[in-house]
Enzyme design. Structure first.
Site, PDB file in Angstrom:
ATOM      1  N   LYS A 220     -23.112  -0.569  37.605  1.00 12.49           N
ATOM      2  CA  LYS A 220     -22.166  -0.929  36.525  1.00 12.49           C
ATOM      3  C   LYS A 220     -21.520  -0.007  35.750  1.00 12.49           C
ATOM      4  O   LYS A 220     -21.974   0.970  35.581  1.00 12.49           O
ATOM      5  CB  LYS A 220     -23.292  -1.653  35.510  1.00 12.49           C
ATOM      6  N   GLY A 376     -32.090   8.504  39.672  1.00 13.66           N
ATOM      7  CA  GLY A 376     -33.009   7.900  40.572  1.00 13.66           C
ATOM      8  C   GLY A 376     -32.499   7.816  41.859  1.00 13.66           C
ATOM      9  O   GLY A 376     -32.992   8.082  42.707  1.00 13.66           O
ATOM     10  N   GLY A 399     -32.605   9.537  33.112  1.00 13.75           N
ATOM     11  CA  GLY A 399     -31.936   9.220  31.879  1.00 13.75           C
ATOM     12  C   GLY A 399     -31.662  10.709  31.127  1.00 13.75           C
ATOM     13  O   GLY A 399     -30.628  10.969  30.544  1.00 13.75           O
TER      14      GLY A 399
HETATM   15  P1  AMP Z   1     -27.460   2.380  38.705  1.00 11.46           P
HETATM   16  O1  AMP Z   1     -29.005   1.995  38.590  1.00 11.46           O
HETATM   17  O2  AMP Z   1     -26.494   1.714  38.089  1.00 11.46           O
HETATM   18  O3  AMP Z   1     -27.299   3.682  39.442  1.00 11.46           O
HETATM   19  O4  AMP Z   1     -27.154   1.587  40.143  1.00 11.46           O
HETATM   20  C1  AMP Z   1     -27.714   1.588  41.152  1.00 11.46           C
HETATM   21  C2  AMP Z   1     -27.679   0.394  42.040  1.00 11.46           C
HETATM   22  O5  AMP Z   1     -26.518  -0.156  42.168  1.00 11.46           O
HETATM   23  C3  AMP Z   1     -28.560   0.328  43.352  1.00 11.46           C
HETATM   24  O6  AMP Z   1     -29.773  -0.283  43.364  1.00 11.46           O
HETATM   25  C4  AMP Z   1     -27.655  -0.436  44.220  1.00 11.46           C
HETATM   26  O7  AMP Z   1     -28.191  -1.091  45.276  1.00 11.46           O
HETATM   27  C5  AMP Z   1     -26.480  -0.918  43.296  1.00 11.46           C
HETATM   28  N1  AMP Z   1     -25.112  -1.086  44.037  1.00 11.46           N
HETATM   29  C6  AMP Z   1     -24.447  -0.122  44.636  1.00 11.46           C
HETATM   30  N2  AMP Z   1     -23.454  -0.744  45.145  1.00 11.46           N
HETATM   31  C7  AMP Z   1     -23.582  -2.048  44.960  1.00 11.46           C
HETATM   32  C8  AMP Z   1     -22.459  -3.190  45.330  1.00 11.46           C
HETATM   33  N3  AMP Z   1     -21.374  -2.975  45.789  1.00 11.46           N
HETATM   34  N4  AMP Z   1     -22.917  -4.212  44.791  1.00 11.46           N
HETATM   35  C9  AMP Z   1     -24.082  -4.446  44.169  1.00 11.46           C
HETATM   36  N5  AMP Z   1     -25.044  -3.456  44.011  1.00 11.46           N
HETATM   37  C10 AMP Z   1     -24.769  -2.225  44.101  1.00 11.46           C
END
Ligand code: AMP
Length: 418
Positions: A220, A376, A399
Site C-alpha cells: 500500500k 520484514g 518499523g
Molecule cells: P508491506 O507489508 O506493505 O511491505 O507489503 C508486503 C506485502 O505486499 C507482501 O505480503 C506482498 O505479498 C504484498 N504485495 C506485493 N505486491 C503485491 C501485489 N501486486 N498485489 C497484492 N499484494 C502485493
C-alpha cells in the site's frame, strides 16, 4: 560510551534485547535470528568478567500470559550462550531483585517478559470500551506515574545499561528509552547490533554516495507515504514496486483489472509524481506486469503492459521489461535502499521480480555500492533467495528502520546519545 571502550569486569549490565522470536504451537523457536543477533554483545560482557540481566518483550501480551512467557526460550539461550542462564518469573518483585543482586561475574539472569506489565509500554490496559475521555486520561496518567517506579526498579538491578534492541528503538518504552536516564553517559551504550544498525542508517541518510536509489515495494502507498516523501529529498532514483504500482497506474488513467489499488490515494499518487519531478528525482514505475486470473500461486498467468491489464486479471508481480528497467537503474547506483517485494513473493510463481531486484542489488554491491535491505518482507526475500550475505547490510528492524529513514529521531537511540 561505546561497548568496545567499556570494560564490564565486575559490573552488572542491564541489556535490553529483542528476543521477540516466533514460536510454534509447541513453543519451539521457528527463527532464532534475533537471539543470535544479540550474542556478540552478551558474549563480550561475559568475556570481560561482567554479569548480565537480560530484559526483553515477547509478543503483545495484555497481562501475564503463559503463551508469551520468556521461559520458553530459556533452554535455547543456554545453548547459544553456553552458560546456565537463571530465570526470574517476574521482572519486578523480590525474586528478580534478589537474583540480580546475587549475580557473580560470568552469570546471566533472564527476566520474565517486560510487557507483562503495562508500565513497559506506558499504555493503560483493561479500560472499558465505553470509557469516557476523562477516564482514559486518568488511566493514562496513572500508568505514566507507575511507569516511573517500574523503570527505576529495572535500572536498580544494574551498574550499566546496554541497548541492543533496534527492533523497538522507535518506541519510548521503559526498558528501551526511559531507563537510560538512570545511567550517566559513561555507563550507557549501544550493543553491537544497535551500533551496526545505527551506522547502516547513518550511511544512507548522511554519507550518501550517488546515485542513490531506493526501491519501495509492498502493498500500500498509504503505509509508505511518509517514507516516500522523505526519500524524495534524498534519492536520485525512486523505484516504486509491488502492489503500490497499480494506484499510480490507475491515477494516470491506466487499466488495472482487479489489481490491488487504493482508490482514495489516486490524487496522492499524482502529487508524489509531481513532487518527484519538481525535485528532479527519477521516479521509476513498472511498465509491464505478470498478471493472474486469481490471487493464488496456481492461477493462470500472462504478461501484459501495466496499464492494459485485462478485466478479471490482477498484477501479482512485475514483468520482464520492468525487471530489466529496474535492474539497470540499480546496477548503476552507489547507495541502495530496498524495502518491500516487487510482487506477492509468498507465492513461488510471483517471486521472479523480487529475485531480479535482489540479484541486481548484489551485483551493484560487488561493484562497490552500499546496499541496505530492511523491513520484514524484503529481509524475508533476501533470506529466501540465499542472498543475505551478499548485500552490505540486512536490518533487523522493520518499523524502527523505516522511522529512522523517515528522518525521525528514535527514542531508543536518543536516550543513549543524550
Ligand atoms: P508491506 O507489508 O506493505 O511491505 O507489503 C508486503 C506485502 O505486499 C507482501 O505480503 C506482498 O505479498 C504484498 N504485495 C506485493 N505486491 C503485491 C501485489 N501486486 N498485489 C497484492 N499484494 C502485493
Amino acid at each position: 560510551m561505546t561497548i568496545d571502550q567499556f570494560n564490564f569486569a565486575g559490573k552488572k549490565a542491564f541489556v535490553r534485547v529483542d528476543f521477540n522470536v516466533p514460536l510454534d504451537e509447541n513453543f519451539n523457536i521457528t527463527d532464532d535470528t534475533r537471539m543470535r543477533a544479540a550474542l556478540p554483545t552478551l558474549k563480550k560482557i561475559l568475556a570481560d568478567g561482567g554479569s548480565i540481566i537480560i530484559g526483553s518483550h515477547l509478543g503483545r501480551p495484555k497481562g501475564v500470559t503463559d503463551k508469551f512467557s520468556l521461559k520458553h526460550i530459556l533452554k535455547h539461550l543456554n545453548e547459544l550462550l553456553g552458560v546456565e542462564v537463571q530465570f526470574a518469573n517476574d521482572c519486578m518483585g523480590e525474586e528478580a531483585a534478589v537474583k540480580a543482586a546475587a549475580l557473580k561475574p560470568g552469570e546471566v539472569l533472564l527476566l520474565e517478559n517486560l510487557r507483562f506489565y503495562a508500565e513497559e509500554e506506558g499504555k493503560p490496559r483493561g479500560l472499558a470500551e465505553d470509557a469516557t475521555d476523562e477516564e482514559k486520561a486518568a488511566a493514562k496518567k496513572a500508568v505514566k506515574e507507575s511507569q516511573k517506579e517500574f523503570t527505576k526498579k529495572l535500572a536498580s538491578y544494574a551498574d550499566c545499561y546496554v541497548n541492543d534492541a533496534f527492533g523497538t528503538a522507535h518506541r519510548a518504552h521503559a526498558s528501551t528509552a526511559l531507563i537510560a536516564k538512570y545511567f550517566d553517559k559513561d555507563n550507557k551504550m549501544f550493543g553491537y547490533l544497535m551500533e551496526k544498525e545505527v551506522k547502516a542508517v547513518d550511511k544512507v541518510l548522511n554519507d550518501i554516495h550517488r546515485p542513490f536509489t531506493a526501491i519501495m515495494g509492498g502493498s500500500k502507498v498509504s503505509s509508505k507515504i511518509e517514507i516516500i516523501e522523505n526519500l524524495l529529498n534524498k534519492v536520485d532514483n525512486l523505484i516504486i514496486a509491488g502492489g503500490m504500482t497499480y494506484t499510480f497506474t490507475k491515477a494516470m488513467g491506466g487499466k488495472i483489472g482487479l489489481s490491488i489499488c487504493e482508490d482514495d490515494k489516486l490524487d496522492l499518487a499524482l502529487d508524489l509524481m509531481k513532487k518527484a519531478k519538481d525535485k528532479g528525482v527519477n521516479l521509476v514505475l513498472a511498465v509491464d506486469a505478470k498478471v493472474a486470473d486469481s490471487f493464488s500461486n496456481d492461477a493462470n498467468t500472462q504478461f501484459c503492459a501495466v496499464n492494459e491489464i485485462p478485466d478479471g486479471w490482477e498484477g501479482l508481480d512485475i514483468g520482464p521489461k520492468t525487471e530489466e528497467l529496474f535492474a539497470n537503474v540499480i546496477k548503476g547506483s552507489k547507495t541502495i535502499l530496498w524495502n518491500g517485494p516487487t510482487g506477492v513473493f509468498e507465492f513461488d510463481n510471483f517471486t521472479h521480480g523480487s529475485r531480479a531486484v535482489a540479484e541486481a542489488i548484489v551485483e551493484a554491491t560487488k561493484n562497490g555500492a552500499f546496499s541496505l535491505v530492511g523491513g520484514g518482507d524484503s529481509v524475508a526475500c533476501v533470506n529466501k533467495f540465499g542472498l543475505a550475505k551478499e548485500v552490505s547490510y540486512v536490518s533487523t528492524g522493520g518499523g524502527a528502520l523505516l522511522e529512522a529513514i523517515e528522518g525521525k529521531i528514535l527514542p531508543g537511540i536518543a536516550a543513549i546519545n543524550e
